[in-house]
Design a protein around this motif. Structure first.
Motif, mmCIF file in Angstrom:
data_model
loop_
_atom_site.group_PDB
_atom_site.id
_atom_site.type_symbol
_atom_site.label_atom_id
_atom_site.label_comp_id
_atom_site.label_asym_id
_atom_site.label_seq_id
_atom_site.Cartn_x
_atom_site.Cartn_y
_atom_site.Cartn_z
ATOM 1 N N HIS A 91 0.850 -1.192 0.000
ATOM 2 C CA HIS A 91 0.000 0.000 0.000
ATOM 3 C C HIS A 91 0.880 1.233 0.000
ATOM 4 O O HIS A 91 2.014 1.207 0.483
ATOM 5 N N CYS A 122 -4.186 6.013 -0.622
ATOM 6 C CA CYS A 122 -3.251 4.944 -0.947
ATOM 7 C C CYS A 122 -2.778 5.156 -2.377
ATOM 8 O O CYS A 122 -3.575 5.228 -3.303
ATOM 9 N N GLU A 169 -0.767 3.267 -4.181
ATOM 10 C CA GLU A 169 -0.368 2.051 -4.894
ATOM 11 C C GLU A 169 -1.657 1.315 -5.286
ATOM 12 O O GLU A 169 -2.492 1.026 -4.412
ATOM 13 N N PHE A 170 -1.827 1.001 -6.550
ATOM 14 C CA PHE A 170 -3.096 0.385 -6.986
ATOM 15 C C PHE A 170 -3.169 -1.046 -6.469
ATOM 16 O O PHE A 170 -2.766 -1.999 -7.105
ATOM 17 N N CYS A 171 -3.730 -1.181 -5.273
ATOM 18 C CA CYS A 171 -3.583 -2.422 -4.518
ATOM 19 C C CYS A 171 -4.728 -3.402 -4.702
ATOM 20 O O CYS A 171 -4.582 -4.580 -4.416
ATOM 21 N N MET A 226 -9.546 3.431 -1.058
ATOM 22 C CA MET A 226 -8.631 3.367 0.083
ATOM 23 C C MET A 226 -8.084 4.763 0.353
ATOM 24 O O MET A 226 -7.016 5.146 -0.126
HETATM 25 CU CU1 CUA Z 1 -3.990 0.215 -0.774
HETATM 26 CU CU2 CUA Z 1 -4.315 1.167 -2.904
#
Ligand code: CUA
Ligand code: K7E
Length: 672
Positions: free
Chosen positions: A610, A645, A647-649, A656
């Motif tokens: 993340h 967030c 980061e493409f999690c 997020m």
């Molecule tokens: Cu955690 Cu995007």
């Protein structure tokens, strides 16, 4: 030469791809392409000749398969380390070292990145330093072989050195070395990672103020050879057991460690033994002319084991926090000797058996080869041809030089294979010279002799063979690190990429397999390590890990333990991150508060990283699975900020996010 099998394999591939083997033959060999065409057909459709098609087959690594080698390349003024796979030449990672990196949350508000970067910035100087000029990566070694634990790299610009841990491929320590304004000589590690060496490039004024007029260059400037002790457990620099050796104010250039027969020695090239300082506008000689006047400069030969004894005996002086062995002590204790070397050399490289020191002539078309047995004998017999102006003894050239091999124009750096051949880059000729390295490398009949020259594109600096600095190189791949690419890639504006060319060492003549543009910095040196040696690398931190020491963080939480604690103006938030939310997702604070975020990525899934970004506050963190990140920030601006967030999690990654309310003076936050 044992190129036989490879040559015939290459010929077979070339014939196949060249269409000599017809479609039916290709399919019998299992080479039917998915489009139904045969390989020869694909090659001719794409306009590839047999050699090119063979090179493509030899370097292709399918997705899901791994490369045989890792290459760790310095990033030049990008300040970073680039990691490639060989033979595919795919870029696997950029390790941020001296320069902040937003993706990895390095230098954007997190405790680890900030601590490393600030630890390498002397507050008394122009700080904080936010770049470096990485030149020479040095992998840690055990018994003369890369052991896959740590990597060191110098900052040519600012006289610093850094260490990255190959468990998580992250920089853990930057050290601003006293008495080194700039650095080049190194780094190299000694064969059991006892020390990492780094020396000055331009000499440093050693006056109290740090100022000395250039007219007092000879009196007030000095070079320093630095031996930084490495902690055998952590790989960090152990300053209490480190020392420097004072050197004359020459420009100390490339350096290398002795190994096997030359174990215990370090070698440093030098130039500008003329001690020219320029002055072209004031009646002096231009620096370039003044520093090339002498026919010979000095190869510095340092006995670091003797130096260690002298250091341990306390025969040192303190200089800016370093224990320094004074030059006269280095001479009287036989720690420091010189050997003449043709003027303004560049690289010095010790061959795998440790017997030969190969010096690249730069202005001289030869590689000069010195023999360690002859050096040891000359030292023992005090076989000197004189001393330099500082009283350092100069070994008699004829007594220590075994060969001068004419290679071509502009020889710089030398690497080695497993068959006793040396490969020297020829900058001016844009070529690599392959030459046999004499009897102690197994060439009793052919001696020291140029074998062939491979043109490269263009202006090659360093080169790097597989396991090339170890006692047992692999002899299959080599990379040419070309400074100019000119016409090799399509135009991408006015600043051109460098060109890494992968070379097959097993063929006669040598063959270039591929070109790889380097468009993010200017690599100088690289080291190539067998991928299966990186046995310590982890993909997920154990739950709640502080990456600085791989130990449980005191700020770690588990899911369900999230909380907010206010202590006066300090607001501590113990936050968890997991797909796809932060807990808590709201923070209420006031202007003037200091926010202490302790964020744990509570996931243990590979790749479930993340991010954590706060707009306008220059905050960006990467939270790898299991990692704990701490962010301290003074809330000096009112506002309601959407943290998110980065980061493409997950499918709900865009959800997020959360809020930080920073209420202005006099306004009570909505909650808390
Ligand atoms: Cu955690 Cu995007
Ligand atoms: Cu030749 Cu800094 Cu190693 Cu560049 S140095 S090329």
């Amino acid at each position: 030469m044992s190129a036989g099998p490879q040559v015939s394999r290459r010929a077979a591939l070339g014939m196949l791809a060249g269409g000599v083997v017809a479609g039916a033959g290709a399919s019998r060999l299992g080479f039917q392409s998915s489009s139904g065409g045969d390989l020869g057909g694909i090659a001719s459709e794409r306009g590839l000749d047999g050699q090119q098609a063979a090179a493509a087959l030899e370097t292709y690594v399918p997705g899901g398969s791994y490369d045989e080698y890792f290459v760790f390349a310095s990033g030049g003024h990008s300040g970073q380390i680039f990691v490639f796979g060989v033979p595919s030449m795919r870029l696997l990672k950029v390790i941020p070292v001296f320069t902040p990196d937003a993706w990895q949350g390095y230098g954007y508000g997190t405790d680890q990145g900030n601590a490393v970067l600030e630890g390498g910035s002397d507050p008394a100087k122009s700080n904080p330093l936010r770049w470096g000029d990485t030149h020479h990566p040095a992998l840690s070694e055990t018994e003369g072989s890369y052991d896959g634990r740590w990597i060191y790299i110098n900052d040519r610009a600012n006289g610093r050195i850094a260490m990255a841990d190959l468990r998580d491929f992250k920089c853990k320590q930057i050290f601003d070395i006293p008495n080194l304004q700039t650095s080049h000589g190194g780094c190299f590690v000694t064969p059991n990672s006892e020390y990492v060496h780094i020396s000055t490039m331009t000499p440093t004024p050693v006056t109290e103020s740090g100022y000395a007029p250039l007219s007092r260059y000879k009196e007030d400037f000095r070079g320093f050879s630095t031996w930084l002790k490495l902690d055998p457990e952590t790989g960090r620099f152990d300053l209490g057991n480190s020392f420097q050796i004072e050197l004359p104010p020459y420009t100390q250039d490339l350096a290398d460690a002795g190994k096997l027969t030359s174990f215990g020695f370090g070698f440093i090239n030098s130039y500008n033994t003329e001690m020219a300082v320029g002055g072209d506008m004031t009646g002096g000689q231009p620096l370039e002319a003044g520093s090339t006047a002498n026919d010979y400069d000095f190869l510095h030969i340092i006995d670091w084991q003797k130096a260690e004894e002298v250091f341990k005996a306390g025969n040192t002086k303190d200089l800016n926090g370093m224990k320094v062995i004074p030059m006269d002590v280095a001479v009287s204790e036989k720690i420091l000797h010189f050997a003449p070397e043709p003027r303004n050399p560049h690289g010095i490289d010790v061959n795998p058996t440790g017997d030969y020191m190969c010096v690249g002539g730069k202005l001289d078309p030869h590689a000069s080869v010195y023999d360690i047995e002859l050096i040891k004998t000359a030292i023992a017999n005090e076989d000197y041809q004189g001393t330099d102006p500082f009283g350092v003894p100069i070994l008699t050239l004829e007594s220590v030089l075994v060969a001068q091999v004419e290679l071509g124009a502009g020889p710089l750096h030398t690497q080695f294979d497993d068959k006793g051949y040396a490969y020297t880059s020829l900058f001016v000729d844009s070529a690599i010279a392959k030459w046999s390295l004499g009897p102690k490398a197994g060439h009793t009949d052919d001696g020291f002799k140029l074998v062939e020259t491979l043109p490269v594109q263009y202006n090659i600096g360093h080169l790097c063979t597989a396991e090339g600095d170890t006692v047992s190189p692999d002899g299959n791949y080599m990379i040419a690190l070309n400074k100019w690419s000119i016409d090799r890639f399509p135009p991408v504006g006015t600043l051109h990429p460098q060109n890494f060319q992968l070379v097959d060492l097993t063929t006669t003549p040598l063959t270039v397999l591929s070109d790889t543009p380097i468009g993010m910095g200017e690599p100088h040196y690289t080291q190539m390590i067998k991928a299966d040696k990186l046995v310590h690398t982890i993909e997920v931190y154990p739950p709640g890990t502080d990456p600085m020491n791989f130990a449980p963080s005191e700020f770690a939480i588990k899911a369900g333990e999230e909380r907010i604690e206010r202590q006066g103006k300090d607001l501590h938030v113990y936050m968890s991150a997991m797909r796809s939310h932060y807990t808590p997702d709201q923070i209420q604070a006031k202007v003037g508060d200091t926010l202490h975020l302790h964020i744990t990525n509570v996931e243990q899934t590979i790749d479930a990283t993340h991010g954590f970004a706060i707009p306008q506050y220059n905050i960006e963190a990467s939270l790898d699975p299991g990692e704990v990140v701490n962010i301290d920030m003074l809330l000096d601006r009112a506002g309601t900020f959407a943290m998110y967030c980065s980061e493409f999690c997950s499918a709900l990654h865009l959800e997020m996010q959360g809020w930080i309310e920073v209420a202005p003076q006099g306004v009570t936050p909505s909650v808390g």
